[in-house]
Every structure is written in C-alpha cells, then in structure tokens.
Design a protein around this motif. Structure first.
Motif, PDB file in Angstrom:
ATOM      1  N   GLY A 150       0.834  -1.203   0.000  1.00  0.00           N
ATOM      2  CA  GLY A 150       0.000   0.000   0.000  1.00  0.00           C
ATOM      3  C   GLY A 150       0.861   1.242   0.000  1.00  0.00           C
ATOM      4  N   THR A 151       0.265   2.339   0.400  1.00  0.00           N
ATOM      5  CA  THR A 151       0.979   3.615   0.477  1.00  0.00           C
ATOM      6  C   THR A 151       1.378   3.875   1.922  1.00  0.00           C
ATOM      7  N   PRO A 152       2.630   4.263   2.166  1.00  0.00           N
ATOM      8  CA  PRO A 152       3.048   4.516   3.544  1.00  0.00           C
ATOM      9  C   PRO A 152       2.375   5.766   4.111  1.00  0.00           C
ATOM     10  N   THR A 153       2.022   5.712   5.377  1.00  0.00           N
ATOM     11  CA  THR A 153       1.466   6.882   6.056  1.00  0.00           C
ATOM     12  C   THR A 153       2.447   7.477   7.051  1.00  0.00           C
ATOM     13  N   GLN A 154       3.583   6.810   7.230  1.00  0.00           N
ATOM     14  CA  GLN A 154       4.622   7.299   8.140  1.00  0.00           C
ATOM     15  C   GLN A 154       5.946   6.660   7.755  1.00  0.00           C
ATOM     16  N   PRO A 155       7.055   7.289   8.136  1.00  0.00           N
ATOM     17  CA  PRO A 155       8.352   6.686   7.806  1.00  0.00           C
ATOM     18  C   PRO A 155       8.525   5.361   8.550  1.00  0.00           C
ATOM     19  N   PRO A 156       9.200   4.395   7.942  1.00  0.00           N
ATOM     20  CA  PRO A 156       9.447   3.138   8.656  1.00  0.00           C
ATOM     21  C   PRO A 156      10.438   3.352   9.786  1.00  0.00           C
ATOM     22  N   VAL A 157      10.314   2.544  10.813  1.00  0.00           N
ATOM     23  CA  VAL A 157      11.214   2.639  11.963  1.00  0.00           C
ATOM     24  C   VAL A 157      12.343   1.625  11.778  1.00  0.00           C
ATOM     25  N   GLU A 158      13.569   2.087  11.899  1.00  0.00           N
ATOM     26  CA  GLU A 158      14.703   1.175  11.780  1.00  0.00           C
ATOM     27  C   GLU A 158      14.770   0.291  13.015  1.00  0.00           C
ATOM     28  N   ARG A 159      15.269  -0.914  12.845  1.00  0.00           N
ATOM     29  CA  ARG A 159      15.441  -1.832  13.967  1.00  0.00           C
ATOM     30  C   ARG A 159      16.890  -2.275  14.019  1.00  0.00           C
ATOM     31  N   ALA A 160      17.258  -2.846  15.141  1.00  0.00           N
ATOM     32  CA  ALA A 160      18.636  -3.314  15.300  1.00  0.00           C
ATOM     33  C   ALA A 160      18.915  -4.436  14.309  1.00  0.00           C
TER      34      ALA A 160
END
Length: 198
Positions: free
Chosen positions: A173-183
């Motif tokens: 789909g279309t993102p509604t927020q930036p993705p969160v980086e993980r370790a």
C-alpha cells in the motif's frame, strides 16, 4: 573495470535502506493493475532449479477483505473460543490493512532431482523479491504469515489446493509514516571463514 561489472550504486543504496512498513500503517492507493502485474513479473524472477515454478500468486483486494475477515474471525472463535474486542478487530481487518495483499503459495513437491528444500527456498525468494520490488516502486510493503497461513481450513478458504502452503502474505500500500529502523545483527557475529578441521 568494464561497464559490465561496475554495478549500480543507487540499487545498492536502496537495498541498504530498504525497510518493511507495518501493514496497519498502510493506506490507499495500492498498485494499479499494470503496476501489480509488473511487480509480480519481477517477483517471479528468482532462482528456480529445474524451472519447476514451485510457487504461484493469489491476489486479495481490499473490497474482499471484510468478507475474508468475517470468515477468519468465525473460524478463530470456533477453534479457540470467544474473542475480546481487540482480537476480534485484529481478525476482521487482517485483509483490509493494505489495499493489496498477495498470497505467495509454495507448491513444492517431490521431484527426482530437485530437493523439496530448494523449491521452498525459491518461494521465499519470491516473497523477498516482491517486498523489495514494491518498495522500489514507492509503495509500503510487509511480508507476514500469521496463524491463517498455517491453518488448513483457513488455507482452503483462502485458495490453497492440495499439497500447497503459504510462504507468506505480502501487504502492499501507500506509507502513512516513515518506517522505523530496527537493530541489525553484527556482521562479525554471523560471518565466519571456513577452515578445514582434522
């Protein structure tokens, strides 16, 4: 170095930064028919020993998601008892979180020269290639399984044939927020050089 082997710094930078988006954060629009066809064509370009094509796609569109959700909620209650409001909402919305959900189906089978494991790995490669292609096209994407990928009754309702199983559901789909980086794992912890042991 010749032009043939210089590579693409842009592609490498994309892969360094690629990140999945939680499906609950996706919105319309999803890929249109032409875009989806292109993404699936790209996803099918994976290693496939013996050219068996041991996988296929099932596309689930948001308008059908509510019907699927009602079935899954009823099935889950039948097998596990009554659901609280939060769990009921989770089941009802499994296939409406993203505008498009693609079921990647593994149809690995016994062949004389092609190990089953190689066929299953090929289906996994399809999932990852589809996730990456969707992200490269500007969409949010996430590879999920969840209980319905492993339940025989849910699988039959969702379109599996005898001997098939889901490698995953790819939400797009279309993102509604930036993705969160993980370790990420420390490379030195997961890499070694082979040495002969006596």
């Amino acid at each position: 170095m010749s032009e043939m082997v210089k590579g693409s710094p842009e592609a490498l930078e994309f892969l360094r930064k690629r990140r999945s988006h939680p499906s609950v954060t996706m919105s319309e629009p999803g890929p249109d028919e032409g875009q989806l066809s292109d993404l699936l064509t790209i996803a099918a370009r994976v290693p496939d020993h013996g050219k068996l094509v041991p996988w296929r796609f099932i596309v689930y569109r948001a308008p059908d998601g509510e019907k699927i959700g009602r079935f899954l909620a009823g099935l889950y209650e039948k097998k596990n008892g009554s659901l609280d409001a939060a769990q009921m909402e989770k089941e009802l919305t499994r296939f409406t979180r993203a505008p498009i959900v693609v079921g990647v189906v593994s149809r690995a089978a016994d062949y004389p020269k092609i190990p089953l494991w190689e066929q299953q790995l090929s289906a996994g490669a399809v999932c990852m290639t589809l996730v990456s292609a969707a992200a490269a096209a500007g969409f949010a994407s996430q590879w999920l399984t969840e209980w319905c990928a492993f339940d025989e009754d849910a699988g039959a309702y969702l379109g599996l044939k005898d001997g098939e199983r889901f490698a995953g559901f790819i939400h797009i789909g279309t993102p509604t927020q930036p993705p969160v980086e993980r370790a990420r794992p420390n490379l030195s912890d997961i890499t070694s050089n082979w040495t002969e042991t006596q």
